[in-house]
Design a protein around this motif. Structure first.
Motif, short mmCIF file in Angstrom:
data_model
loop_
_atom_site.label_atom_id
_atom_site.label_comp_id
_atom_site.label_asym_id
_atom_site.label_seq_id
_atom_site.Cartn_x
_atom_site.Cartn_y
_atom_site.Cartn_z
N ARG A 69 3.60 0.01 -2.26
CA ARG A 69 3.71 -0.79 -3.50
C ARG A 69 4.81 -1.83 -3.37
O ARG A 69 4.63 -2.99 -3.71
N ARG A 70 5.94 -1.42 -2.85
CA ARG A 70 7.06 -2.35 -2.69
C ARG A 70 6.76 -3.39 -1.62
O ARG A 70 7.08 -4.57 -1.78
N ALA B 125 4.25 -5.90 -2.87
CA ALA B 125 4.84 -6.73 -3.93
C ALA B 125 5.62 -7.91 -3.36
O ALA B 125 5.87 -8.88 -4.07
#
Length: 166
Positions: free
Chosen positions: A44-45, A48
């Motif tokens: 997710r990071r 992103a």
């Protein structure tokens, strides 16, 4: 992009990059597997950031460097088999390319990484600087020194082959 889509579309190119950086197909596969396992946990990071491919490439470059630093290299070198090839033979281009990559593997780590990222991955100097976490002049210096070293190695080989001295 999901993690599965990323691995499906970029997995093979990551293995090729790792192979060129490490010089060993099996170690390359292990490096990519380790990097992707760590990336999965933080996907997710990473996604992103908007540049997951650059981020994972940097993880791969760092993982390869760490492998050498941690002393995991317990392999014993052996003399490369010598095989005279006929100039212009079917295998001569493959042999020449393999020989070039063997010379690239003798370069210091950062010089090798710059050449692989520049000529194999076709990245510009700013992307290479981001991946290697260094400045643009440092990337250019590593490339210049690496190419000079390869030219010198090749000139010495030719001089030895044709009986000259250098």
């Amino acid at each position: 992009m999901t993690f599965e889509e990323f691995v499906t579309t970029r997995g093979a190119s990551l293995v090729r990059l790792a192979r060129l950086l490490s010089g060993d197909r099996h170690r390359a596969e292990d490096l990519v597997q380790d990097v992707l396992a760590r990336a999965y946990v933080r996907w997710r990071r990473i996604s992103a950031t908007g540049r997951p491919e650059a981020y994972v490439r940097q993880m791969l470059v760092n993982a390869n460097r760490s492998w050498w630093r941690l002393g995991r290299n317990r392999e014993l070198p052996y003399a490369a088999p010598t095989r005279a090839e006929v100039v212009g033979g079917e295998d001569s281009m493959v042999v020449e390319r393999d020989h070039l990559w063997q010379m690239v593997l003798t370069l210091p780590y950062r010089q090798r990484a710059v050449l692989v990222l520049r000529y194999y991955e076709d990245l510009d100097d700013s992307a290479i600087a981001e991946i290697l976490d260094c400045s643009l002049p440092t990337v250019r210096t590593h490339a210049m020194r690496a190419l000079a070293k390869l030219r010198d190695l090749r000139a010495r080989e030719l001089a030895n082959e044709f009986g000259g001295t250098r």
